[in-house]
Design an enzyme around this catalytic site. Structure first.
Site, PDB file in Angstrom:
ATOM      1  N   ASP A 230       0.753  -1.288  -0.021  1.00 13.21           N
ATOM      2  CA  ASP A 230      -0.082  -0.074   0.007  1.00 13.21           C
ATOM      3  C   ASP A 230       0.665   1.150  -0.002  1.00 13.21           C
ATOM      4  O   ASP A 230       0.330   2.247  -0.283  1.00 13.21           O
ATOM      5  CB  ASP A 230      -0.795   0.163   1.386  1.00 13.21           C
ATOM      6  CG  ASP A 230      -2.082   1.030   0.972  1.00 13.21           C
ATOM      7  OD1 ASP A 230      -2.623   1.099   0.255  1.00 13.21           O
ATOM      8  OD2 ASP A 230      -2.257   1.652   2.093  1.00 13.21           O
ATOM      9  N   ASP A 236      11.437  -1.859   3.280  1.00 17.02           N
ATOM     10  CA  ASP A 236      11.643  -2.782   4.697  1.00 17.02           C
ATOM     11  C   ASP A 236      10.783  -3.807   4.257  1.00 17.02           C
ATOM     12  O   ASP A 236      10.756  -4.720   5.101  1.00 17.02           O
ATOM     13  CB  ASP A 236      11.195  -1.903   6.008  1.00 17.02           C
ATOM     14  CG  ASP A 236       9.852  -1.407   6.099  1.00 17.02           C
ATOM     15  OD1 ASP A 236       9.060  -1.638   5.024  1.00 17.02           O
ATOM     16  OD2 ASP A 236       9.543  -1.195   7.232  1.00 17.02           O
ATOM     17  N   CYS A 356       6.891  -2.505  10.569  1.00 16.19           N
ATOM     18  CA  CYS A 356       6.089  -1.312  10.044  1.00 16.19           C
ATOM     19  C   CYS A 356       5.472  -0.620  11.536  1.00 16.19           C
ATOM     20  O   CYS A 356       5.042   0.531  11.629  1.00 16.19           O
ATOM     21  CB  CYS A 356       4.964  -1.803   9.542  1.00 16.19           C
ATOM     22  SG  CYS A 356       5.473  -2.227   7.589  1.00 16.19           S
TER      23      CYS A 356
END
Length: 364
Positions: A230, A236, A356
């Site tokens: 998204d 990462d 995240c």
């Protein structure tokens, strides 16, 4: 479309000139920051298990470092305490902070913590602007988190500005080795037709910004990120430094998979790049799990979205036969730490996993 227009950089403060540096993730932490999940729209139809996944993450971290949890209210804190008690978390290693948030992806909107290079120990916060990946309208609470943390704890806040305008940058868009080399992608930072963060900043200007504000002398530009991501290309999700000279890079073996060519091209790029001292990059392939879909959407499931704690590396797993292979590879790369899998099959429906939702604060 990519722009290469060149510009003169106007920077008002440079962290290195103030005696600060940006430590690598594997350097000692004082704490890990997380924001407790509350926005059910991020996991439509799957929110119920998410707080329990958070409880497991915290339980694995607290033997080695503090966990600082952002909640919205005293009532929210009490609910979290009850859940943590049920999973066996020692509250003496947990601290709560009452700040409003829009979402929980603190890697992207949280502070980038700097520490003093020498002399008296001190923490500072490098503050970039957050605009919800140039995609969503609700970001104002998240954008305020670095300042709220800095003001609450008394840390110096260093704003990142270009000609007095705030620079947009998410923590998941970059990864570094603590010695001057940084990984990022052209898809995320140089595509000005889709989710453009800084449409006025070209490649050379961004490199100067990384040097001035983060002490980066060597930017390693990769191409595209993972299908289903998204964020439009966060690094990462597929490529991470694990020490000063080594990266893990996801590898897709199925030529028909959407990720096959982008990951192959990124490997070819890395093989031709060098680190800040001219050394070759050691590239360790990390498998990809079988594609995960929910409600017809592909999810950005990846083993590269791990988090490096003081004594443990937390790795997302997906009830996949390749889980064991990925954990074995990472165990060899982090011999002094326990490598633990966290089931992320529900978590990834929020379009992110463990890296995240965490942000490290260095120890001083």
């Amino acid at each position: 479309m990519k722009r290469e227009k060149g510009d003169t950089l106007s920077i008002t403060s440079k962290p290195q000139e103030s005696g600060f540096r940006w430590p690598a993730e594997w350097e000692p932490h004082e704490a890990t920051w997380i924001a407790w999940p509350h926005n059910k729209s991020d996991w439509p139809g799957k929110f119920a298990p998410i707080p329990w996944v958070y409880g497991e993450i915290i339980r694995k971290l607290i033997p080695f470092e503090k966990v600082r949890i952002i909640v919205e209210s005293v009532e929210g804190e009490n609910k979290v305490r009850k859940l943590l008690k049920r999973v066996g978390v020692d509250w003496s290693c947990v601290e709560f902070f009452h700040f409003p948030t829009d979402r929980i992806w603190i890697r992207d909107y949280g502070p980038i913590f700097l520490k003093t290079i020498g002399g008296p120990s001190e923490i500072a916060i490098m503050r970039f602007h957050f605009n919800a990946w140039a995609k969503y309208k609700d970001w104002q609470n998240d954008n305020a988190i670095p300042v709220r943390i800095g003001n609450t704890l008394g840390y110096k806040i260093l704003p990142a500005l270009f000609h007095e305008k705030e620079i947009v940058l998410e923590g998941g868009a970059i990864d570094h080795n603590g010695r001057g080399s940084l990984l990022t992608t052209e898809e995320c930072l140089l595509d000005f037709d889709c989710q453009a963060r800084n449409p006025d900043l070209d490649r050379k200007t961004l490199e100067k910004i990384f040097e001035a504000y983060l002490g980066i002398s060597n930017v390693l530009w990769l191409g595209r990120g993972l299908s289903g991501d998204d964020t439009h290309g966060h690094v990462d999700d597929f490529c991470r430094f694990v020490n000063h000279y080594t990266v893990v890079l996801c590898q897709e073996d199925n030529p028909k998979d959407d990720n096959y060519l982008p990951l192959k091209e990124n490997r070819e790029r890395l093989q031709g790049l060098r680190l800040q001292d001219g050394a070759k990059i050691e590239i360790i392939p990390l498998p990809m799990p079988e594609p995960l879909y929910f409600d017809g959407r592909r999810l950005p499931a990846s083993y590269a979205n791990f988090y490096i704690g003081n004594g443990v590396v937390l790795v997302p797993t997906f009830n996949d036969p390749r889980d064991r292979t990925a954990l074995g590879i990472l165990s060899e790369l982090f011999p002094g730490k326990g490598v633990v899998g966290i089931n992320a099959t529900d978590l990834v429906w929020g379009l992110g996993t463990i890296h995240c939702l965490t942000q490290q604060q260095p120890r001083i």
